[in-house]
Enzyme design. Structure first.
Site, short mmCIF file in Angstrom:
data_model
loop_
_atom_site.label_atom_id
_atom_site.label_comp_id
_atom_site.label_asym_id
_atom_site.label_seq_id
_atom_site.Cartn_x
_atom_site.Cartn_y
_atom_site.Cartn_z
N HIS A 185 44.42 37.83 40.59
CA HIS A 185 43.33 38.73 40.21
C HIS A 185 43.82 40.19 40.14
O HIS A 185 43.42 40.95 39.25
CB HIS A 185 42.18 38.61 41.20
CG HIS A 185 41.49 37.27 41.17
ND1 HIS A 185 40.93 36.76 40.02
CD2 HIS A 185 41.30 36.34 42.14
CE1 HIS A 185 40.39 35.57 40.29
NE2 HIS A 185 40.62 35.30 41.57
N LEU A 196 34.16 53.07 22.35
CA LEU A 196 34.00 51.67 22.72
C LEU A 196 32.95 51.50 23.81
O LEU A 196 32.93 52.24 24.79
CB LEU A 196 35.33 51.11 23.22
CG LEU A 196 35.31 49.71 23.84
CD1 LEU A 196 35.02 48.66 22.78
CD2 LEU A 196 36.62 49.41 24.56
N ASP A 255 40.31 33.99 31.98
CA ASP A 255 40.58 32.84 32.83
C ASP A 255 42.07 32.67 33.08
O ASP A 255 42.90 33.00 32.23
CB ASP A 255 40.01 31.58 32.17
CG ASP A 255 39.95 30.40 33.12
OD1 ASP A 255 39.88 30.62 34.35
OD2 ASP A 255 39.96 29.26 32.63
#
Length: 248
Positions: free
Chosen positions: A38, A132, A21
């Site tokens: 962004h 991962l 956020d």
């Protein structure tokens, strides 16, 4: 001195979830539009994914785009989809280099066709990686997920595939989008907001929650290290007393 030296590598969270956020506020502080934030947030994604892989974290879930985000201004949504497509296309070689496998949860049918195409290709190209597990929550919300799970369970009950009396907590888990992944042990939210915003409502039942004022485009390795150190200082009781935990 890096905070990495203060991390107990034997007590790493197996699964970290992050609400990324603050992109819009970061851009406004720079005098730019929200898409600028962004775009810069992509560098944080790259850094945190690679850092998690280096540490040996098993699962990393990133809340990239919620079902509610479709209600944002059309130009922002369109720009976000362009960033998504471009990022996926560019990052696959890096994912493969770091042995990272990509997964996605969410209502991907709502994504534009070119985004679905790039995403499906990336999923296929990284499917053989064993390091991962990077889980992207795209067009995702927990209420959407739970509603979908109940509808599927009801359909199976109606079809005679599932007995109502046989439904348990584990049954519900198998109908969730995260059925193949362990629940997060640590959830991080950037930007100073103290909400979980319809993110993994069921799965976060016993997660440790960590909130930081750092805006996502500024979130880097040391910020992740700090969150992990905080996690390692907590006593995880799962409903038991502290004394019971110590005796185990």
């Amino acid at each position: 001195m890096s905070l990495l030296q203060n991390i107990n590598m034997q007590r790493l969270p197996s699964h970290i979830a992050i609400i990324m956020d603050g992109n819009g506020r970061w851009a406004q502080e720079q005098g730019e539009d929200r898409l600028f934030g962004h775009l810069n947030g992509v560098e944080s994604v790259r850094t945190i994914v690679e850092t998690a892989a280096e540490l040996g974290i098993g699962y990393l879930t990133l809340y990239a785009f919620s079902t509610e985000n479709w209600e944002r201004p059309e130009d922002e949504v369109s720009g976000l989809m362009e960033i998504l497509v471009d990022t996926i296309r560019k990052e696959v070689p890096t994912l493969n280099k770091n042995n990272i496998r990509l997964h996605v949860i969410g209502d991907t049918e709502m994504l534009p066709e070119n985004a679905r195409k790039e995403l499906n290709e990336a999923l296929a190209e990284t499917a053989g990686n064993t390091g991962l597990n990077l889980i992207m929550a795209l067009s995702y919300s927990s209420r959407w997920e739970i509603e979908k799970a109940f509808k599927e369970m009801a359909a199976d009950v109606k079809a005679g595939k599932l007995e109502p009396d046989a439904i348990t907590n584990n049954t519900l888990r198998q109908y969730l989008a995260t059925a193949d992944y362990p629940d997060p042990e640590l959830m991080i939210r950037t930007s100073g907001e103290f909400r979980i915003s319809n993110f993994l409502l069921y799965q976060l039942a016993y997660s440790e929650l960590y909130f930081t004022n750092t805006l996502w485009p500024d979130f880097r390795k040391e910020n992740l290290y700090e969150a992990i150190i905080d996690f390692q200082q907590r006593e995880r009781r799962f409903g038991k007393t502290g004394q019971q935990v110590k005796q185990q």
